[in-house]
Design an enzyme around this catalytic site. Structure first.
Site, short mmCIF file in Angstrom:
data_model
loop_
_atom_site.label_atom_id
_atom_site.label_comp_id
_atom_site.label_asym_id
_atom_site.label_seq_id
_atom_site.Cartn_x
_atom_site.Cartn_y
_atom_site.Cartn_z
N LYS A 1 40.21 44.00 44.23
CA LYS A 1 40.88 42.73 44.56
C LYS A 1 42.14 42.96 45.39
O LYS A 1 42.42 42.21 46.33
CB LYS A 1 41.20 41.98 43.26
CG LYS A 1 39.93 41.43 42.59
CD LYS A 1 40.19 40.93 41.19
CE LYS A 1 38.95 40.35 40.53
NZ LYS A 1 39.08 40.15 39.09
N GLU B 1 33.66 42.33 32.76
CA GLU B 1 32.52 42.68 33.60
C GLU B 1 31.39 43.18 32.70
O GLU B 1 31.62 43.58 31.56
CB GLU B 1 32.89 43.79 34.58
CG GLU B 1 33.99 43.44 35.56
CD GLU B 1 33.56 42.41 36.59
OE1 GLU B 1 32.56 42.63 37.28
OE2 GLU B 1 34.23 41.36 36.69
N GLY C 1 35.36 32.73 35.15
CA GLY C 1 34.70 31.58 34.51
C GLY C 1 33.91 30.79 35.54
O GLY C 1 34.27 30.75 36.72
N GLY D 1 33.53 36.38 27.36
CA GLY D 1 32.73 36.31 28.59
C GLY D 1 33.45 36.60 29.89
O GLY D 1 32.87 36.43 30.95
N1 HSE Z 1 36.12 40.82 34.93
C1 HSE Z 1 37.03 40.06 35.72
C2 HSE Z 1 38.30 39.87 34.90
C3 HSE Z 1 36.54 38.69 36.07
O1 HSE Z 1 38.36 40.27 33.74
O2 HSE Z 1 39.23 39.32 35.46
C4 HSE Z 1 35.93 38.55 37.41
O3 HSE Z 1 36.68 39.06 38.44
#
Ligand code: HSE
Length: 438
Positions: free
Chosen positions: A209, A194, A308, A191
């Site tokens: 980010k 994305e 999460g 989970g």
């Molecule tokens: N898909 C992102 C990750 C989580 O794997 O870190 C949310 O930023």
């Protein structure tokens, strides 16, 4: 004793009732008493904007909380918490919130990476706050330390493992020899990938980010298209073996560093070799970590769950509480710190170390010739390891040569590779990876 009637209240509107939205709703309802005690005011969850008010949710509230009418949900909100995802429709709703004088908390990195500057300016003009701790590295408090705790220092470099999915995949490949697709499927099942995992695998999630982190660290806005981005799709078993043989581990790093000459910031996301004793090398599974280098604080590492529901909701609630405190004290909204005119530099300006693996004829003088080509282009070799090449035949004896270089400019490395490829004895440059850490 404080009674309910003389306790001030702040209205919270929630946009989105998914994984994180549900957890924020849970904290606002279940921890209401303790939040009120800490704040000296009630945080009243008014309405939740959802696509389907009838759907069942992780944390179910009575039906009257849910609405699909945005105007109704936003009306009178002191703080709008945006956790619905998406970009264009979300931008409109965030702007609408700002224009009506609501403060906004968002966890939406894609929104900020695409429309951040417009939203920061709109918030500053309206005198409201726009906070986004949850947009980077889930539950790790990293934006507030960069903005507040390090505001008396000078950040020189940030290196982050800010995507859990890719860290999980690379970690599985490194430690269990798992295949890429199996590890990705497991990340999806757990989970944290994305909805469209190509944003993880191609490095775009990490790029959004690092653009946000760099903005806060270097006090200048950067956009997604200024981040050099290379995903993990091409990292092969041979890369893992060559890295391991040389004492390194492969991580997808998001890096932003300020260079002096020319002055600017290089923003880059790519698979990177790290020595196994580097603090970031110990970040396993889907965990995230951000390693910050600053002139006086020196080296800091922030580590924790990068995704999460509950961890990300913790970051959202930190923003909500901080905004609520300021609102109650009546102070001005925090203005954004885009005060420097600092350019994003091309990747060619970047200076780092490299691992270069080539397939070359296994004959006397070949190594000297390749090393000579590196020397001609001022790229100094730190170490070399020769291994058997499975493609080697009696007629054409070849070997794999894995070089680790000292620091060199990316543009010099590119010229070195071109000249190396042109050598008659070199069959192929199989892999080039950047190397960080000492
Ligand atoms: N898909 C992102 C990750 C989580 O794997 O870190 C949310 O930023």
């Amino acid at each position: 004793m404080t009674t309910v009637s003389d306790t001030p209240a702040l209205k919270i509107a929630l946009l989105g009732g998914g994984t994180v939205g549900s957890q924020v709703a849970r904290i606002l309802i279940e921890d209401a008493e303790s939040l009120t005690e800490r704040l000296g005011a009630e945080l009243q969850l008014t309405r939740i904007l959802v696509r389907n008010p009838q759907a069942t949710r992780d944390y179910q509230l009575p039906d009257e909380y849910y609405s699909d009418d945005a105007d109704e949900v936003l009306e009178g909100a002191d703080i709008v918490v945006e956790l619905m995802g998406g970009v264009e429709r979300t931008r409109e709703l965030v702007l609408q919130s700002i224009e009506q004088g609501s403060n906004v908390v968002t966890g939406n990195k894609a929104l900020l990476a695409t429309h951040g500057n417009e939203l920061y300016e709109a918030a500053a003009d309206a005198g409201v706050q726009l906070s986004f701790e949850a947009s980077v590295a889930g539950g790790i408090p990293i934006l507030r330390p960069l903005r507040d705790s390090l505001s008396g220092d000078k950040v020189t470099r940030i290196m982050g493992i800010v995507n859990g999915t890719t860290n999980y995949i690379l970690d599985q490949m490194d430690t269990t020899g798992a295949y890429f697709n199996d590890a990705l499927a497991e990340a999806q099942r757990l989970g944290f990938a994305e909805a469209d995992p190509s944003a993880d695998v191609d490095g775009d999630d990490a790029a959004a980010k690092i653009a946000i982190l760099a903005h806060l660290a270097f006090h200048a806005p950067f956009s997604l298209d200024e981040v050099y981005t290379q995903g993990i799709g091409e990292v092969s078993e041979m890369d893992h073996t060559a890295a391991a043989t040389a004492g390194y581990v492969i991580k997808l790093l998001a890096i932003a560093e300020e260079l002096d000459d020319p002055n600017g910031v290089v923003l880059r996301v790519h698979p990177t070799l790290l020595p196994r004793d580097h603090p970031l090398a110990s970040v396993r599974g889907a965990y995230n970590a951000v390693f910050v280098e600053a002139e006086n604080a020196q080296e800091l590492m922030f580590y924790g769950p990068g995704a999460g529901g509950p961890p990300t909701a913790s970051a959202v609630m930190g923003d909500v509480m901080s905004i609520a405190k300021r609102k109650l004290r009546g102070g001005p909204g925090r203005t954004h710190t885009a005060r420097r005119d600092l350019q994003a530099l091309e990747i060619g300006e970047s200076i780092t170390r490299y691992m270069v693996v080539i397939r070359a004829a296994d004959a006397s003088g070949v190594l000297a010739k390749v090393a000579g080509t590196f020397a001609e282009h001022q790229v100094s070799i730190k170490s070399m390891n020769q291994t058997l090449d499975e493609a080697s035949t009696e007629e054409d004896k070849t070997a794999l040569l894995a070089f680790i270089t000292h620091r060199a400019k990316e543009s010099q490395l590119a010229q070195t590779l071109k000249a190396t490829e042109a050598l008659e004895e070199v069959r192929e440059v199989l892999s080039v990876m950047r190397v960080e850490g000492k």
